[in-house]
Design an enzyme around this catalytic site. Structure first.
Site, PDB file in Angstrom:
ATOM      1  N   GLU A   1       0.776  -1.116  -0.166  1.00  0.00           N
ATOM      2  CA  GLU A   1      -0.303  -0.050   0.060  1.00  0.00           C
ATOM      3  C   GLU A   1       1.208   1.211  -0.088  1.00  0.00           C
ATOM      4  O   GLU A   1       0.247   2.569  -0.598  1.00  0.00           O
ATOM      5  CB  GLU A   1      -0.874   0.147   0.687  1.00  0.00           C
ATOM      6  CG  GLU A   1      -2.325  -0.891   1.513  1.00  0.00           C
ATOM      7  CD  GLU A   1      -2.427  -1.619   2.346  1.00  0.00           C
ATOM      8  OE1 GLU A   1      -2.420  -1.050   3.369  1.00  0.00           O
ATOM      9  OE2 GLU A   1      -4.383  -1.692   2.089  1.00  0.00           O
TER      10      GLU A   1
ATOM     11  N   GLU B   1       6.800 -21.212   7.440  1.00  0.00           N
ATOM     12  CA  GLU B   1       7.669 -21.067   9.771  1.00  0.00           C
ATOM     13  C   GLU B   1       8.502 -21.622  10.036  1.00  0.00           C
ATOM     14  O   GLU B   1       8.848 -20.349  11.047  1.00  0.00           O
ATOM     15  CB  GLU B   1       6.087 -20.717  10.342  1.00  0.00           C
ATOM     16  CG  GLU B   1       6.027 -22.257  10.632  1.00  0.00           C
ATOM     17  CD  GLU B   1       4.865 -21.499  11.848  1.00  0.00           C
ATOM     18  OE1 GLU B   1       4.917 -21.719  12.958  1.00  0.00           O
ATOM     19  OE2 GLU B   1       2.971 -20.541  11.565  1.00  0.00           O
TER      20      GLU B   1
END
Length: 309
Positions: free
Chosen positions: A92, A123
């Site tokens: 963004e 992960e």
């Protein structure tokens, strides 16, 4: 159960974010509106938890802004929900603040596929984190923000440890106190939101807390870098009709000029909002506005002061 599984279960049992809440054990029997009220009450606690960490967040922002002012990058690193939130915040920044390509980056364990699906085992890989950062060429000018609700995710902890060893500024964002992630980072930010409504579902309060902090890190850093004029997004990149209309509105709010003058200024500056504001307020032409802004490091207030002589 293996010894490794016993150790992991013991670790999870000790984490605030994983705690079981027996008082909510009958939640599935409640009317929908009551469940919604419970969730809303839980969410209402998040802003206060973030508020308790504002000094640490502010110190991190000032350190990030100092490095970015010297050309450094802001890199978010995380797995699962935490990684997705980092990628979201990074994605963004270009339309909102006209950041250059690669200036704000989100890396997620397992790569782009992990944005929409679970990549098994990613992960848990410290080596994967090191590889992802090495692919970016992380150096002393950069900042790496590791994100992990538990504060113990190997990918996030390794990303921060590796980045710090490379001389980068590091921030560890977690939702548990005494986390390995915060300990590994120069700036630890531990936003303790408490146990989740659904035991261990850290996309809930913990995810919301992380989103709020990431909003602060990027937005206030960009304010510090002169990417705004007051509370106006004067560096917005007008890449679609909505943003072009927003550009005109921002110029109008900043200058109070009539529509015809705004259109003329935007035309003279190739649609650049910041330059157009300077053209109108300082009474200069497009090339002069561009030069003044370049000389002031892109800071509109400084350029206006220079133009005023």
């Amino acid at each position: 159960m293996t010894t490794e599984h016993h150790v992991l279960r013991a670790e999870l049992d000790s984490l605030t974010t994983e705690a079981f809440r027996p008082e909510l054990a009958g939640i599935d029997t409640l009317p929908t509106l009551d469940i919604a009220r419970l969730m809303n009450g839980e969410d209402a606690q998040v802003a206060a938890a973030v508020g308790r960490r504002l000094p640490e967040i502010s110190a991190a922002v000032d350190a990030i802004a100092a490095r970015m002012a010297d050309g450094g990058r802001l890199v978010y690193a995380g797995a699962g929900t935490a990684g997705r939130l980092g990628v979201l915040d990074a994605s963004e920044c270009p339309p909102t603040f006209n950041t250059r390509a690669g200036q704000v980056v989100g890396v997620i364990a397992g790569g782009p596929d992990a944005l929409v699906t679970s990549v098994e085992g990613a992960e848990d890989s410290a080596e994967l984190a090191r590889q992802d950062l090495d692919a970016l060429g992380i150096g002393a000018a950069d900042t790496v923000v590791g994100i992990s609700a538990s504060g113990r995710t190997p990918y996030a902890v390794a990303a921060v440890a590796h980045a710090r060893a490379l001389g980068a500024l590091t921030v560890g964002l977690s939702c548990n106190e005494g986390s390995p992630l915060a300990a590994a980072a120069e700036h630890g930010v531990e936003v303790v939101v408490g146990p989740e409504l659904l035991t261990g579902s850290t996309r809930l309060k913990a995810g919301t807390a992380q989103k709020l902090v990431l909003n602060m890190l990027s937005t206030i850093t960009m304010i510090r870098l002169g990417k705004t004029y007051g509370n106006l997004m004067v560096d917005v990149r007008a890449s679609n009709d909505k943003l072009r209309a927003r550009s005109r509105r921002i110029v109008a709010l900043a200058t109070g000029a009539p529509d015809a003058e705004i259109e003329a200024a935007l035309t003279a500056t190739g649609g650049d909002v910041k330059n157009a504001v300077l053209v109108i307020l300082a009474g200069v032409d497009g090339p002069t506005a561009a030069r003044l802004l370049e000389e002031s490091g892109g800071r509109l207030r400084a350029a206006l002061t220079t133009a005023a002589g």
